[in-house]
Design a protein around this motif. Structure first.
Motif, short mmCIF file in Angstrom:
data_model
loop_
_atom_site.label_atom_id
_atom_site.label_comp_id
_atom_site.label_asym_id
_atom_site.label_seq_id
_atom_site.Cartn_x
_atom_site.Cartn_y
_atom_site.Cartn_z
N GLU A 125 0.83 -1.20 0.00
CA GLU A 125 0.00 0.00 0.00
C GLU A 125 0.88 1.26 0.00
OE1 GLU A 125 -4.33 0.93 1.79
OE2 GLU A 125 -2.87 0.23 3.25
N VAL A 126 0.39 2.30 -0.66
CA VAL A 126 1.12 3.56 -0.73
C VAL A 126 0.42 4.58 0.15
CG1 VAL A 126 1.81 5.47 -2.23
CG2 VAL A 126 1.96 3.13 -3.06
N MET A 127 1.23 5.37 0.81
CA MET A 127 0.73 6.47 1.63
C MET A 127 1.53 7.71 1.25
SD MET A 127 0.69 6.68 5.76
CE MET A 127 -0.25 7.90 6.60
N ILE A 128 0.87 8.83 1.12
CA ILE A 128 1.55 10.08 0.84
C ILE A 128 1.41 10.94 2.09
CG2 ILE A 128 1.65 12.14 -0.60
CD1 ILE A 128 0.44 10.44 -2.86
N VAL A 129 2.55 11.33 2.65
CA VAL A 129 2.58 12.15 3.85
C VAL A 129 3.32 13.43 3.51
CG1 VAL A 129 3.31 12.34 6.25
CG2 VAL A 129 2.61 10.12 5.35
N ASN A 130 2.63 14.55 3.66
CA ASN A 130 3.22 15.87 3.37
C ASN A 130 3.91 15.89 2.01
OD1 ASN A 130 2.25 16.81 5.80
ND2 ASN A 130 4.16 16.44 6.88
N GLY A 131 3.30 15.24 1.02
CA GLY A 131 3.80 15.26 -0.35
C GLY A 131 4.76 14.15 -0.69
N ALA A 132 5.23 13.38 0.28
CA ALA A 132 6.21 12.32 0.01
C ALA A 132 5.51 10.96 -0.05
CB ALA A 132 7.27 12.30 1.10
N PRO A 133 5.62 10.25 -1.18
CA PRO A 133 5.02 8.92 -1.27
C PRO A 133 5.86 7.89 -0.50
CG PRO A 133 6.03 9.52 -3.36
CD PRO A 133 6.18 10.69 -2.45
#
Length: 154
Positions: A12-20
């Protein structure tokens, strides 16, 4: 902000503050500070932007998780796409939801705006006779959500 615990699946991918971030194993994480994030099915890839409501969602997604330049451009695009959609729709309820979404986005609550636009996507799919896209979460089982939409019927 209270801490938020998320369970993410392998791959699964998560993007946190613009960073994948891609998770190699099933993971349980705890966010202890405010962050702009989306994960899994909440993230709309560019190849799924194939309708007016999805263009709004993608623009708001950029306004939410993009870098500073992308956020400004995303919000400006969202304003344009929302105005175009409102001019074309015959639904007063959809116009109202889009007004609320834009107000939320302009108040730096893009996540709430995205939730509202997911409802518009469902409406658009129904009107167009399109098979519902299971990759777009409806908000009902949304693990990121803190509040249910004020428009459960749409």
């Amino acid at each position: 902000m209270s801490n938020l615990v998320l369970e993410l699946r392998q791959g699964e991918v998560m993007i946190v503050n613009g960073a994948p971030i891609r998770f190699r194993t099933r993971s349980r994480i705890e966010l202890t500070a405010k962050a702009r994030f989306l994960f899994g099915k909440q993230i709309m890839p560019p190849d799924q932007v194939d309708s007016p409501a999805r263009r709004i969602y993608f623009a708001l997604q950029s306004a939410y998780i993009g870098n500073e330049t992308e956020r400004e451009g995303g919000l400006e695009s969202a304003r344009t796409f929302i105005a175009e959609f409102q001019a074309a729709t015959t639904s007063d309820l959809v116009r109202m939801i889009l007004d609320e979404a834009l107000l939320a986005a302009e108040s730096d609550d893009c996540y709430q705006a995205l939730k509202l636009v997911r409802r518009v996507i469902q409406h658009e799919d129904a009107v167009l006779g399109k098979i519902p896209d299971v990759s777009i979460p409806t908000g009902n089982n949304d693990r990121h959500a803190e509040h249910q939409s004020r428009h459960p019927g749409l």
